[in-house]
Each structure stands twice: as structure tokens, then as C-alpha cells.
Scaffold this motif. Sequence first.
Motif, mmCIF file in Angstrom:
data_model
loop_
_atom_site.group_PDB
_atom_site.id
_atom_site.type_symbol
_atom_site.label_atom_id
_atom_site.label_comp_id
_atom_site.label_asym_id
_atom_site.label_seq_id
_atom_site.Cartn_x
_atom_site.Cartn_y
_atom_site.Cartn_z
ATOM 1 N N ALA A 179 0.824 -1.210 0.000
ATOM 2 C CA ALA A 179 0.000 0.000 0.000
ATOM 3 C C ALA A 179 0.860 1.264 0.000
ATOM 4 O O ALA A 179 0.417 2.313 -0.461
ATOM 5 N N ARG A 180 2.094 1.171 0.480
ATOM 6 C CA ARG A 180 3.036 2.302 0.493
ATOM 7 C C ARG A 180 3.859 2.380 -0.791
ATOM 8 O O ARG A 180 4.674 3.271 -0.941
ATOM 9 N N GLY A 181 3.740 1.395 -1.645
ATOM 10 C CA GLY A 181 4.581 1.358 -2.829
ATOM 11 C C GLY A 181 5.995 0.900 -2.520
ATOM 12 O O GLY A 181 6.937 1.201 -3.251
ATOM 13 N N ALA A 182 6.169 0.173 -1.422
ATOM 14 C CA ALA A 182 7.495 -0.262 -0.993
ATOM 15 C C ALA A 182 8.065 -1.320 -1.929
ATOM 16 O O ALA A 182 7.336 -2.089 -2.551
ATOM 17 N N ILE A 183 9.370 -1.342 -1.988
ATOM 18 C CA ILE A 183 10.118 -2.305 -2.793
ATOM 19 C C ILE A 183 10.753 -3.275 -1.800
ATOM 20 O O ILE A 183 11.553 -2.874 -0.969
ATOM 21 N N ASP A 221 11.578 -13.909 5.874
ATOM 22 C CA ASP A 221 11.334 -12.537 6.321
ATOM 23 C C ASP A 221 11.261 -11.619 5.106
ATOM 24 O O ASP A 221 11.827 -11.912 4.043
ATOM 25 N N LEU A 222 10.595 -10.498 5.281
ATOM 26 C CA LEU A 222 10.551 -9.492 4.230
ATOM 27 C C LEU A 222 11.764 -8.593 4.399
ATOM 28 O O LEU A 222 12.155 -8.273 5.528
ATOM 29 N N VAL A 223 12.380 -8.178 3.295
ATOM 30 C CA VAL A 223 13.555 -7.317 3.360
ATOM 31 C C VAL A 223 13.499 -6.303 2.225
ATOM 32 O O VAL A 223 13.086 -6.618 1.115
ATOM 33 N N GLY A 224 13.849 -5.064 2.566
ATOM 34 C CA GLY A 224 13.887 -3.990 1.577
ATOM 35 C C GLY A 224 14.895 -2.945 2.000
ATOM 36 O O GLY A 224 15.559 -3.085 3.034
ATOM 37 N N ARG A 225 15.017 -1.891 1.194
ATOM 38 C CA ARG A 225 15.960 -0.808 1.495
ATOM 39 C C ARG A 225 15.222 0.521 1.535
ATOM 40 O O ARG A 225 14.377 0.793 0.691
ATOM 41 N N TRP A 226 15.597 1.318 2.506
ATOM 42 C CA TRP A 226 15.124 2.690 2.617
ATOM 43 C C TRP A 226 16.362 3.552 2.789
ATOM 44 O O TRP A 226 17.190 3.286 3.672
ATOM 45 N N ASP A 227 16.504 4.560 1.924
ATOM 46 C CA ASP A 227 17.683 5.434 1.928
ATOM 47 C C ASP A 227 18.970 4.622 1.968
ATOM 48 O O ASP A 227 19.906 4.952 2.682
ATOM 49 N N SER A 228 19.016 3.540 1.243
ATOM 50 C CA SER A 228 20.130 2.606 1.075
ATOM 51 C C SER A 228 20.366 1.685 2.270
ATOM 52 O O SER A 228 21.233 0.821 2.224
ATOM 53 N N HIS A 229 19.599 1.829 3.336
ATOM 54 C CA HIS A 229 19.757 0.979 4.524
ATOM 55 C C HIS A 229 18.826 -0.230 4.421
ATOM 56 O O HIS A 229 17.633 -0.074 4.158
ATOM 57 N N PRO A 230 19.344 -1.444 4.659
ATOM 58 C CA PRO A 230 18.472 -2.618 4.623
ATOM 59 C C PRO A 230 17.579 -2.690 5.871
ATOM 60 O O PRO A 230 18.012 -2.351 6.974
ATOM 61 N N PHE A 231 16.351 -3.120 5.655
ATOM 62 C CA PHE A 231 15.385 -3.331 6.734
ATOM 63 C C PHE A 231 14.757 -4.702 6.556
ATOM 64 O O PHE A 231 14.458 -5.122 5.435
ATOM 65 N N TRP A 232 14.552 -5.374 7.680
ATOM 66 C CA TRP A 232 13.878 -6.668 7.699
ATOM 67 C C TRP A 232 12.584 -6.513 8.488
ATOM 68 O O TRP A 232 12.520 -5.796 9.486
ATOM 69 N N PHE A 233 11.564 -7.221 8.042
ATOM 70 C CA PHE A 233 10.264 -7.242 8.709
ATOM 71 C C PHE A 233 9.998 -8.709 9.019
ATOM 72 O O PHE A 233 9.886 -9.531 8.104
ATOM 73 N N MET A 234 9.934 -9.029 10.311
ATOM 74 C CA MET A 234 9.814 -10.434 10.693
ATOM 75 C C MET A 234 8.836 -10.597 11.846
ATOM 76 O O MET A 234 8.654 -9.686 12.647
ATOM 77 N N THR A 279 28.769 -0.695 3.294
ATOM 78 C CA THR A 279 28.935 -2.118 3.570
ATOM 79 C C THR A 279 28.215 -2.944 2.523
ATOM 80 O O THR A 279 27.260 -2.485 1.906
ATOM 81 N N GLN A 280 28.661 -4.151 2.368
ATOM 82 C CA GLN A 280 27.954 -5.100 1.524
ATOM 83 C C GLN A 280 26.929 -5.791 2.405
ATOM 84 O O GLN A 280 27.216 -6.789 3.035
ATOM 85 N N ALA A 281 25.754 -5.230 2.472
ATOM 86 C CA ALA A 281 24.695 -5.764 3.330
ATOM 87 C C ALA A 281 24.067 -6.998 2.682
ATOM 88 O O ALA A 281 24.205 -7.211 1.482
ATOM 89 N N PRO A 282 23.364 -7.787 3.482
ATOM 90 C CA PRO A 282 22.637 -8.917 2.915
ATOM 91 C C PRO A 282 21.717 -8.444 1.795
ATOM 92 O O PRO A 282 21.324 -7.289 1.751
ATOM 93 N N SER A 283 21.414 -9.341 0.921
ATOM 94 C CA SER A 283 20.638 -9.001 -0.273
ATOM 95 C C SER A 283 19.329 -8.318 0.054
ATOM 96 O O SER A 283 18.609 -8.709 0.952
ATOM 97 N N ALA A 284 19.069 -7.290 -0.698
ATOM 98 C CA ALA A 284 17.779 -6.620 -0.677
ATOM 99 C C ALA A 284 17.380 -6.458 -2.134
ATOM 100 O O ALA A 284 18.223 -6.486 -3.024
ATOM 101 N N PRO A 285 16.109 -6.312 -2.400
ATOM 102 C CA PRO A 285 15.660 -6.279 -3.792
ATOM 103 C C PRO A 285 16.238 -5.095 -4.559
ATOM 104 O O PRO A 285 16.476 -4.032 -3.998
ATOM 105 N N ALA A 286 16.465 -5.319 -5.843
ATOM 106 C CA ALA A 286 16.923 -4.244 -6.711
ATOM 107 C C ALA A 286 15.767 -3.287 -6.947
ATOM 108 O O ALA A 286 14.609 -3.696 -6.983
ATOM 109 N N PRO A 287 16.067 -2.006 -7.113
ATOM 110 C CA PRO A 287 14.992 -1.040 -7.326
ATOM 111 C C PRO A 287 14.384 -1.180 -8.717
ATOM 112 O O PRO A 287 15.061 -1.592 -9.654
ATOM 113 N N PRO A 288 13.123 -0.818 -8.850
ATOM 114 C CA PRO A 288 12.497 -0.839 -10.170
ATOM 115 C C PRO A 288 12.954 0.394 -10.948
ATOM 116 O O PRO A 288 13.502 1.330 -10.362
ATOM 117 N N PRO A 289 12.697 0.436 -12.246
ATOM 118 C CA PRO A 289 13.134 1.587 -13.019
ATOM 119 C C PRO A 289 12.363 2.861 -12.685
ATOM 120 O O PRO A 289 12.873 3.956 -12.856
#
Length: 172
Positions: free
Chosen positions: A24-28, A36-49, A148-158
Amino acid sequence: MSSAPHEPTLPPLTLARVAQRLDARGAIYATDADGDLVGRWDSHPFWFMTIGRAKEYLQVRGRWSKQVPPSEFGNVLLGANRWSETMVWPKIYVRLEAEKVAVYTEHTVDYQHGVTDEQLDLHLTGGIGSALRFFAELDERYPDAVPTQAPSAPAPPPAVVDYQDPARPSLD
């Protein structure tokens, strides 16, 4: 005097519901190997578990996208303590990883009796937004910190996601 057991009247916490709120937020985001769900905000990885015996706790965990040398451990820890003296969340912890200082944030809430969509939105906004404010302080204090080379997070869409949400997803 004890009360009768509480029967949940709200929808239960599930990662599927968290994913719906992120959508609903348009999150990637993506799902990692642990589910777990994982994404990036301002280049920082976040996990939702979801954690706990009955997966009743929602945790939003962030990681600063940069690292500093071990000689800065005490200074970073003092900064985390200063933050924690005045702010309610997030919980912050500092540790050494591969001879570098790593910084994590967590915002965890117990939803054993269920949770509304509005509560989930508030949790996501608070968990991501407060972590980003702390990470911005670290970025200011350590402008030359090494990414840092953080754990994988999804690549951004175009396409660019353009809205003013304090927990907005970033494209980097």
C-alpha cells in the motif's frame, strides 16, 4: 481476581498482512531465505519479521548501510546511548562484524491479541522512520564511512516512487 482469557477480536498478525501494508506504500521488498521481508530505505536494509512462539511479535530491524573502523566502537556506542536516553525507539545495538562497527535498530511490538491495519502502518512508519533519523545522525558524524555489503535486498524498479512518507522506500 483474575480475568477470563482474552479472545482476540482483531485480525491476527501475519507477514502477509505486513506485505499488504508495504504494498500500500509502494514499498520495494522481497522475501529472504528465512521467509522474512527485506527492503531498502535510503540505502539501509530493513527486515520485517514475526518472532515469538506464536509469531505474535512484529519486529522491524534496520541496519546502517555503512561501517566504521573498530576504533570508533566506543563513540558509536555512546551516540546510541545518547539517542536511547531521549527517544522511545528504536532499540539500537552496536557490534563488531568482520573487524568493522555495525549498527542495528529494532522496533518490536507484541500483537498476540491481533492488530489493525492502522497499527501496522504506525509500526512500520515508526520503525523505519526513527531508524532513518538515527542513521542520518551517523551519516552526518561519519561522512567518510565505508558502505557495507549488506545482505541481499531487492533491486529497485526503473520507476521512481515519489511521495512524502517518512518511511519511504529508496531506489538505492
